[in-house]
Design an enzyme around this catalytic site. Structure first.
Site, mmCIF file in Angstrom:
data_model
loop_
_atom_site.group_PDB
_atom_site.id
_atom_site.type_symbol
_atom_site.label_atom_id
_atom_site.label_comp_id
_atom_site.label_asym_id
_atom_site.label_seq_id
_atom_site.Cartn_x
_atom_site.Cartn_y
_atom_site.Cartn_z
ATOM 1 N N HIS A 139 0.834 -1.200 0.000
ATOM 2 C CA HIS A 139 0.000 0.000 0.000
ATOM 3 C C HIS A 139 0.873 1.256 0.000
ATOM 4 O O HIS A 139 2.089 1.193 0.158
ATOM 5 C CB HIS A 139 -0.930 -0.004 1.213
ATOM 6 C CG HIS A 139 -2.030 -1.013 1.121
ATOM 7 N ND1 HIS A 139 -3.031 -1.117 2.053
ATOM 8 C CD2 HIS A 139 -2.289 -1.973 0.189
ATOM 9 C CE1 HIS A 139 -3.861 -2.090 1.713
ATOM 10 N NE2 HIS A 139 -3.426 -2.623 0.587
ATOM 11 N N GLU A 196 1.260 3.736 2.115
ATOM 12 C CA GLU A 196 2.013 4.042 3.333
ATOM 13 C C GLU A 196 3.283 3.207 3.426
ATOM 14 O O GLU A 196 4.336 3.700 3.850
ATOM 15 C CB GLU A 196 1.127 3.782 4.564
ATOM 16 C CG GLU A 196 -0.135 4.632 4.598
ATOM 17 C CD GLU A 196 -1.338 3.960 3.968
ATOM 18 O OE1 GLU A 196 -2.456 4.194 4.447
ATOM 19 O OE2 GLU A 196 -1.153 3.209 2.984
ATOM 20 N N CYS A 209 -5.552 1.502 6.298
ATOM 21 C CA CYS A 209 -6.328 0.302 6.609
ATOM 22 C C CYS A 209 -5.920 -0.263 7.956
ATOM 23 O O CYS A 209 -4.795 -0.073 8.424
ATOM 24 C CB CYS A 209 -6.150 -0.744 5.517
ATOM 25 S SG CYS A 209 -4.457 -1.373 5.362
ATOM 26 N N ALA A 233 -19.216 8.051 -29.804
ATOM 27 C CA ALA A 233 -18.745 9.003 -30.806
ATOM 28 C C ALA A 233 -19.925 9.367 -31.700
ATOM 29 O O ALA A 233 -20.774 8.524 -32.011
ATOM 30 C CB ALA A 233 -17.614 8.394 -31.630
ATOM 31 N N THR A 280 -24.422 -3.813 -31.339
ATOM 32 C CA THR A 280 -23.055 -3.310 -31.499
ATOM 33 C C THR A 280 -22.073 -4.459 -31.687
ATOM 34 O O THR A 280 -21.163 -4.377 -32.512
ATOM 35 C CB THR A 280 -22.661 -2.464 -30.272
ATOM 36 O OG1 THR A 280 -23.520 -1.333 -30.203
ATOM 37 C CG2 THR A 280 -21.216 -1.986 -30.374
ATOM 38 N N LEU A 300 -12.951 -4.690 -28.068
ATOM 39 C CA LEU A 300 -13.150 -4.139 -26.721
ATOM 40 C C LEU A 300 -11.927 -4.352 -25.830
ATOM 41 O O LEU A 300 -12.055 -4.635 -24.634
ATOM 42 C CB LEU A 300 -14.397 -4.759 -26.065
ATOM 43 C CG LEU A 300 -15.716 -4.610 -26.835
ATOM 44 C CD1 LEU A 300 -16.848 -5.273 -26.055
ATOM 45 C CD2 LEU A 300 -16.031 -3.154 -27.119
ATOM 46 N N GLU A 307 -20.073 1.271 -24.101
ATOM 47 C CA GLU A 307 -19.715 1.816 -25.413
ATOM 48 C C GLU A 307 -20.760 1.557 -26.487
ATOM 49 O O GLU A 307 -20.463 1.649 -27.671
ATOM 50 C CB GLU A 307 -18.351 1.275 -25.852
ATOM 51 C CG GLU A 307 -17.188 1.811 -25.027
ATOM 52 C CD GLU A 307 -15.857 1.722 -25.753
ATOM 53 O OE1 GLU A 307 -15.834 1.362 -26.946
ATOM 54 O OE2 GLU A 307 -14.829 2.026 -25.125
ATOM 55 N N GLY A 322 -24.775 -0.178 -27.997
ATOM 56 C CA GLY A 322 -25.208 0.859 -28.918
ATOM 57 C C GLY A 322 -26.185 1.840 -28.309
ATOM 58 O O GLY A 322 -26.289 1.949 -27.085
ATOM 59 N N LEU A 369 -27.126 2.372 -24.340
ATOM 60 C CA LEU A 369 -26.748 3.625 -23.689
ATOM 61 C C LEU A 369 -27.974 4.367 -23.162
ATOM 62 O O LEU A 369 -27.977 4.866 -22.028
ATOM 63 C CB LEU A 369 -25.994 4.510 -24.682
ATOM 64 C CG LEU A 369 -24.584 4.056 -25.058
ATOM 65 C CD1 LEU A 369 -24.149 4.708 -26.374
ATOM 66 C CD2 LEU A 369 -23.597 4.384 -23.953
#
Length: 339
Positions: free
Chosen positions: A38, A40, A67, A146, A188, A196, A274, A276, A280
């Protein structure tokens, strides 16, 4: 410093730490890789041998509460107490149930002076994914698409439009590398046949998620290539083979909330959607989204399918690269406000 761990530490939070002795930084570190040291620990390990005698009279600044439980690594509070650091100032309380104030309480009970809430808004923005996951029990959701200059995302027949260029594509792949998972719908996956993955940027591939409720997708599509872990959300079967997992959901229940419940159980803290348009818009209509990122190429005009319609949102970032304008929007129903 904490941001240097972006894309590498999930499901852990982004954390940076600085050790200061009378206005001089003698140590600094950040959480770099999930399962490893971590912030720290790295901060204290960076202190030069000749400065180690100063640790007991220095102040530790940490972006998130240390933590106090055993996970992949030992508790950072134990290290702080053992090193004799007298003051610890933090940005945010850790919402993870095993911490959530216990870290500061343990330090205070051991005689360490503590203070929290320093740059609290900035800290919340830094760890918006982590905080959303534990406060709302779902991933942080980013919508991305886009569009042409007249607001179209595909051709009239649904076929793919190549709207952005190489530079903007690299930015999009950087975004992918920063998130835990990426999702598209059936159309899509069929019309665009996307991979992807992260190819134009250095980083990990997000988990691929495809909504294919009726299992209509052709197995020759790139999402079935086993290049990265892939989840197929459907109505019919649960099964796994190599990097491919089919996950059955219930008919008669809304699809999007079910998916987010599954991702929460899988400890997936962030999701970039992303496409279609139907997928979305479903997230938008449910109000289950946190950011929307649009890329508008003003030189392209099309008579195709229109872009999703955002509601209840506020723009907080824009930048123009060549002919493309990138805009970020925030869901005003969310917890994180823009800086």
């Amino acid at each position: 410093m904490a941001t240097l761990g972006s894309g590498m530490v999930a499901p852990n939070p982004l954390v940076g730490a600085v050790l200061v002795n009378h206005s001089r930084i003698i140590g600094e570190g950040y959480h770099a890789v999930y399962g490893q040291a971590h912030a720290e620990v790295n901060c204290l390990a960076s202190v030069a041998p000749e400065d180690r005698k100063l640790i007991k009279e220095s102040t530790l600044y940490v972006s998130l509460e240390p933590c106090t439980h055993y996970g992949k690594t030992p508790p950072c509070t134990d290290l702080i107490i053992r090193e004799g650091i007298p003051k610890v100032f933090v940005g945010n309380i850790d919402p993870f149930p095993a911490v959530n104030g216990r870290g500061l309480a343990r330090l205070a009970n051991s005689g360490v002076e503590t203070k929290s809430g320093i740059l609290e808004r900035e800290g919340a923005e830094l760890n918006k994914r982590f905080f959303t996951f534990y406060n709302h029990r779902r991933p942080y959701v980013i919508l991305k698409w886009a569009q042409t200059g007249n607001g179209r995302i595909s051709s009239q027949d649904g076929s793919r439009l190549h709207i952005t260029g190489p530079v903007v594509n690299r930015i999009v792949h950087k975004w992918r590398a920063e998130e835990s998972a990426i999702l598209v719908g059936t159309r899509t996956a069929t019309t665009d046949d996307p991979r992807l993955t992260v190819r134009f940027w250095r980083g990990n591939n997000p988990i691929r998620i495809v909504i294919d409720l009726k299992l209509k997708l052709n197995k020759i599509l790139k999402i079935f290539d086993n290049e990265s872990k892939t989840l197929i959300i459907n109505y019919y079967e649960n099964k796994s083979h190599l990097n491919l997992t089919f996950i059955k959901i219930e008919k008669g229940r809304e699809v999007i909330p079910q998916i987010l419940e599954i991702l929460f159980e899988m400890k997936i803290q962030s999701l970039i959607v992303e496409g279609g348009r139907h997928t979305l818009q479903a997230f938008i209509d449910f109000g289950i989204w946190d950011e929307a990122r649009t890329l508008t190429n003003h030189e392209i005009v099309s008579d195709g399918i229109g872009a999703p319609a955002l509601i209840n949102c506020k723009k907080y970032f824009d930048e123009t690269i060549g002919t493309t304008t990138i805009e970020f929007f925030r869901n005003l129903g969310g917890e994180i406000e823009p800086n």
